[in-house]
Write a protein that holds these residues in place. Structure first.
Motif, PDB file in Angstrom:
ATOM      1  N   ASP A  35       0.810  -1.222   0.000  1.00  0.00           N
ATOM      2  CA  ASP A  35       0.000   0.000   0.000  1.00  0.00           C
ATOM      3  C   ASP A  35       0.839   1.266   0.000  1.00  0.00           C
ATOM      4  O   ASP A  35       0.288   2.380   0.030  1.00  0.00           O
ATOM      5  N   ALA A  36       2.162   1.127  -0.009  1.00  0.00           N
ATOM      6  CA  ALA A  36       3.040   2.289   0.160  1.00  0.00           C
ATOM      7  C   ALA A  36       2.826   3.348  -0.920  1.00  0.00           C
ATOM      8  O   ALA A  36       2.763   4.542  -0.622  1.00  0.00           O
ATOM      9  N   THR A  37       2.695   2.929  -2.176  1.00  0.00           N
ATOM     10  CA  THR A  37       2.549   3.897  -3.264  1.00  0.00           C
ATOM     11  C   THR A  37       1.269   4.712  -3.109  1.00  0.00           C
ATOM     12  O   THR A  37       1.275   5.942  -3.216  1.00  0.00           O
ATOM     13  N   ASN A  38       0.137   4.028  -2.850  1.00  0.00           N
ATOM     14  CA  ASN A  38      -1.126   4.751  -2.663  1.00  0.00           C
ATOM     15  C   ASN A  38      -1.067   5.657  -1.442  1.00  0.00           C
ATOM     16  O   ASN A  38      -1.631   6.757  -1.430  1.00  0.00           O
ATOM     17  N   ARG A  39      -0.383   5.198  -0.406  1.00  0.00           N
ATOM     18  CA  ARG A  39      -0.248   6.015   0.806  1.00  0.00           C
ATOM     19  C   ARG A  39       0.558   7.280   0.490  1.00  0.00           C
ATOM     20  O   ARG A  39       0.229   8.373   0.977  1.00  0.00           O
ATOM     21  N   ILE A  40       1.592   7.141  -0.302  1.00  0.00           N
ATOM     22  CA  ILE A  40       2.431   8.285  -0.667  1.00  0.00           C
ATOM     23  C   ILE A  40       1.634   9.299  -1.487  1.00  0.00           C
ATOM     24  O   ILE A  40       1.716  10.511  -1.260  1.00  0.00           O
ATOM     25  N   ILE A  41       0.865   8.820  -2.450  1.00  0.00           N
ATOM     26  CA  ILE A  41       0.057   9.724  -3.270  1.00  0.00           C
ATOM     27  C   ILE A  41      -0.891  10.536  -2.392  1.00  0.00           C
ATOM     28  O   ILE A  41      -1.076  11.742  -2.590  1.00  0.00           O
ATOM     29  N   PHE A  42      -1.486   9.874  -1.401  1.00  0.00           N
ATOM     30  CA  PHE A  42      -2.383  10.569  -0.479  1.00  0.00           C
ATOM     31  C   PHE A  42      -1.612  11.568   0.394  1.00  0.00           C
ATOM     32  O   PHE A  42      -2.025  12.722   0.556  1.00  0.00           O
ATOM     33  N   LEU A  43      -0.457  11.143   0.933  1.00  0.00           N
ATOM     34  CA  LEU A  43       0.312  12.003   1.828  1.00  0.00           C
ATOM     35  C   LEU A  43       0.824  13.256   1.121  1.00  0.00           C
ATOM     36  O   LEU A  43       0.898  14.328   1.715  1.00  0.00           O
ATOM     37  N   LYS A  44       1.175  13.127  -0.150  1.00  0.00           N
ATOM     38  CA  LYS A  44       1.719  14.273  -0.883  1.00  0.00           C
ATOM     39  C   LYS A  44       0.719  15.413  -0.994  1.00  0.00           C
ATOM     40  O   LYS A  44       1.106  16.570  -1.183  1.00  0.00           O
ATOM     41  N   SER A  45      -0.541  15.103  -0.858  1.00  0.00           N
ATOM     42  CA  SER A  45      -1.560  16.151  -0.897  1.00  0.00           C
ATOM     43  C   SER A  45      -1.788  16.771   0.472  1.00  0.00           C
ATOM     44  O   SER A  45      -2.500  17.770   0.591  1.00  0.00           O
ATOM     45  N   LYS A  46      -1.157  16.196   1.510  1.00  0.00           N
ATOM     46  CA  LYS A  46      -1.412  16.644   2.877  1.00  0.00           C
ATOM     47  C   LYS A  46      -0.196  17.239   3.584  1.00  0.00           C
ATOM     48  O   LYS A  46      -0.343  18.107   4.441  1.00  0.00           O
ATOM     49  N   VAL A  47       1.007  16.774   3.246  1.00  0.00           N
ATOM     50  CA  VAL A  47       2.191  17.201   3.993  1.00  0.00           C
ATOM     51  C   VAL A  47       2.912  18.331   3.277  1.00  0.00           C
ATOM     52  O   VAL A  47       2.730  18.560   2.075  1.00  0.00           O
ATOM     53  N   THR A  48       3.728  19.058   4.027  1.00  0.00           N
ATOM     54  CA  THR A  48       4.523  20.151   3.469  1.00  0.00           C
ATOM     55  C   THR A  48       5.503  19.625   2.431  1.00  0.00           C
ATOM     56  O   THR A  48       6.136  18.585   2.632  1.00  0.00           O
ATOM     57  N   GLN A  49       5.624  20.323   1.314  1.00  0.00           N
ATOM     58  CA  GLN A  49       6.545  19.898   0.268  1.00  0.00           C
ATOM     59  C   GLN A  49       7.977  20.154   0.720  1.00  0.00           C
ATOM     60  O   GLN A  49       8.507  21.247   0.581  1.00  0.00           O
ATOM     61  N   SER A  50       8.575  19.143   1.263  1.00  0.00           N
ATOM     62  CA  SER A  50       9.920  19.260   1.812  1.00  0.00           C
ATOM     63  C   SER A  50      10.551  17.882   1.895  1.00  0.00           C
ATOM     64  O   SER A  50       9.855  16.875   2.068  1.00  0.00           O
ATOM     65  N   LEU A  51      11.862  17.828   1.777  1.00  0.00           N
ATOM     66  CA  LEU A  51      12.584  16.566   1.943  1.00  0.00           C
ATOM     67  C   LEU A  51      12.621  16.139   3.400  1.00  0.00           C
ATOM     68  O   LEU A  51      13.118  15.068   3.721  1.00  0.00           O
ATOM     69  N   ASN A  52      12.094  16.976   4.289  1.00  0.00           N
ATOM     70  CA  ASN A  52      11.947  16.570   5.694  1.00  0.00           C
ATOM     71  C   ASN A  52      10.727  15.670   5.886  1.00  0.00           C
ATOM     72  O   ASN A  52      10.650  14.944   6.878  1.00  0.00           O
ATOM     73  N   THR A  53       9.767  15.731   4.971  1.00  0.00           N
ATOM     74  CA  THR A  53       8.525  14.988   5.146  1.00  0.00           C
ATOM     75  C   THR A  53       8.471  13.702   4.337  1.00  0.00           C
ATOM     76  O   THR A  53       7.883  12.715   4.778  1.00  0.00           O
ATOM     77  N   LEU A  54       9.078  13.715   3.147  1.00  0.00           N
ATOM     78  CA  LEU A  54       9.113  12.521   2.306  1.00  0.00           C
ATOM     79  C   LEU A  54      10.448  12.489   1.558  1.00  0.00           C
ATOM     80  O   LEU A  54      11.013  13.542   1.246  1.00  0.00           O
ATOM     81  N   PRO A  55      10.953  11.297   1.248  1.00  0.00           N
ATOM     82  CA  PRO A  55      12.230  11.210   0.540  1.00  0.00           C
ATOM     83  C   PRO A  55      12.126  11.635  -0.913  1.00  0.00           C
ATOM     84  O   PRO A  55      11.022  11.764  -1.474  1.00  0.00           O
ATOM     85  N   LEU A  56      13.274  11.820  -1.518  1.00  0.00           N
ATOM     86  CA  LEU A  56      13.351  12.319  -2.893  1.00  0.00           C
ATOM     87  C   LEU A  56      12.555  11.466  -3.866  1.00  0.00           C
ATOM     88  O   LEU A  56      11.798  11.983  -4.695  1.00  0.00           O
ATOM     89  N   GLU A  57      12.707  10.138  -3.790  1.00  0.00           N
ATOM     90  CA  GLU A  57      12.056   9.248  -4.750  1.00  0.00           C
ATOM     91  C   GLU A  57      10.533   9.287  -4.623  1.00  0.00           C
ATOM     92  O   GLU A  57       9.815   9.018  -5.590  1.00  0.00           O
ATOM     93  N   SER A  58      10.039   9.639  -3.443  1.00  0.00           N
ATOM     94  CA  SER A  58       8.587   9.740  -3.266  1.00  0.00           C
ATOM     95  C   SER A  58       8.041  10.983  -3.955  1.00  0.00           C
ATOM     96  O   SER A  58       6.989  10.943  -4.604  1.00  0.00           O
ATOM     97  N   TRP A  59       8.759  12.105  -3.832  1.00  0.00           N
ATOM     98  CA  TRP A  59       8.321  13.329  -4.495  1.00  0.00           C
ATOM     99  C   TRP A  59       8.429  13.205  -6.012  1.00  0.00           C
ATOM    100  O   TRP A  59       7.575  13.687  -6.754  1.00  0.00           O
ATOM    101  N   GLN A  60       9.472  12.539  -6.481  1.00  0.00           N
ATOM    102  CA  GLN A  60       9.707  12.487  -7.923  1.00  0.00           C
ATOM    103  C   GLN A  60       8.925  11.386  -8.627  1.00  0.00           C
ATOM    104  O   GLN A  60       8.435  11.567  -9.740  1.00  0.00           O
TER     105      GLN A  60
END
Length: 253
Positions: free
Chosen positions: A115-140
Motif C-alpha cells: 500500500d506504500a505507493t497509494n499512501r504516498i500519493i495521499f500524503l503528498k496532498s497533505k504534507v509540506t513539500q519538503s525533503l523533511n517529510t518525504l524522501p526524494l524518490e517519493s516526491w519524484q
C-alpha cells in the motif's frame, strides 16, 4: 477513502499475526460494526515524541545524549520489527512515535508494503513539500521502499539530536547539492556531530547506497555506550563529597 486506497482487511489480518513487542503499539483483536472491520489496540498512556521534543531541554550533557539515544534505539528496533513482517512507515515523523509513561517509544500508523505507493500519493496532498517529510524518490516518482524509511528515520533522528531543527530547508523537494541544502547545526549540537556521518549517508540520492537499519542500530549502540560511560563518570564525580570542615574524631590531642 481509506477503503479505496489501502488493503485494510489484509492489513488487519497481518497485524494480528505479529507478536507483541515493546516498540510497536500492539493489536489485541478485531471487531465488526455495521459491516466495517476495526482493530482493538492497547491503550498507552503517552505523549507523542513531537510533544516531548517541544518541551525537552537539550543541555549538551551525557545524560541528555543518553536519553535521546535510547529513544532512537527504540525507534530503530521498532522499524526493524515492522520491516520483518512486511510493513513500511510512509509519513514517519515525530508525531507518529509515542513516548510512554515508562519512557520508551512505540510506533503506530504504519502500512502494508503493497500500500506504500497509494499512501504516498495521499500524503503528498497533505504534507509540506519538503525533503523533511518525504524522501526524494517519493516526491519524484511516488516510490517508497525500506530504503525510503531510512531517509525519513534519519530526519527524525536529526531532529532529536538538534533540539527540533530539521535537516533540510522548507519548501525543498529538489536534490542538487546535499551539503548546501542541509541546515548547519550549531556548536551546541554535540549529539548531532556524533551521528552526523551516518545520517548524511541516509540521504543518498541512490537509495541502494543508504545504510541498513542494522548499520544504524550498530552506530547508535556505540554512541549510547559512549554516552552511558560518560554519564556514569560524571555521576561518580558528582557523588564525591570531600571531608572538610569540623570533623570530630581521634586526633591524638
Amino acid at each position: 477513502m481509506q477503503q479505496q486506497t489501502v488493503r485494510w482487511n489484509d492489513f488487519a489480518k497481518r497485524v494480528l499475526d505479529i507478536p507483541e513487542i515493546q516498540f510497536v503499539v500492539n493489536t489485541h483483536g478485531i471487531f465488526f460494526e455495521k459491516g466495517m472491520l476495526s482493530l482493538v489496540q492497547e491503550h498507552v498512556p503517552c505523549q507523542t515524541l513531537q510533544n516531548f521534543q517541544e518541551t525537552f531541554k537539550w543541555n549538551n550533557s551525557p545524560f541528555s545524549l543518553l536519553r535521546v539515544t535510547r529513544f532512537i534505539m527504540d525507534i530503530v528496533k521498532g522499524m526493524e520489527f515492522i520491516h520483518s513482517y512486511g510493513f513500511l512507515h510512509p509519513g514517519l515523523s515525530l508525531r507518529k512515535v509515542l513516548l510512554t509513561e515508562k519512557g520508551y517509544c512505540k510506533l503506530y500508523d504504519f502500512s502494508l508494503s503493497l500500500d506504500a505507493t497509494n499512501r504516498i500519493i495521499f500524503l503528498k496532498s497533505k504534507v509540506t513539500q519538503s525533503l523533511n517529510t518525504l524522501p526524494l524518490e517519493s516526491w519524484q516518482r511516488n516510490e517508497y521502499t525500506q530504503e525510503s524509511d531510512i531517509w525519513t528515520l534519519a530526519v527524525i533522528i536529526w531532529q532529536l539530536l538538534s533540539s527540533g531543527t530539521s535537516p533540510f530547508s522548507c519548501e525543498q523537494t529538489e536534490y542538487a547539492n546535499l551539503e548546501n541544502m542541509l541546515i548547519t547545526p550549531t556548536t551546541s549540537d554535540q549529539g548531532l556531530k556524533i551521528g552526523n556521518d551516518i545520517l548524511l549517508k541516509c540521504w543518498e540520492k541512490n537509495s541502494s547506497l543508504r545504510p541498513s537499519l542494522s548499520q544504524l542500530r550498530s552506530s547508535f549502540e556505540r554512541i549510547m555506550s559512549s554516552a552511558k560511560a560518560s554519564s556514569e563518570e560524571t555521576d561518580s564525580t558528582n557523588s564525591y563529597i570531600p571531608m572538610v570542615g569540623n570533623v570530630k574524631g581521634n586526633s591524638g590531642n
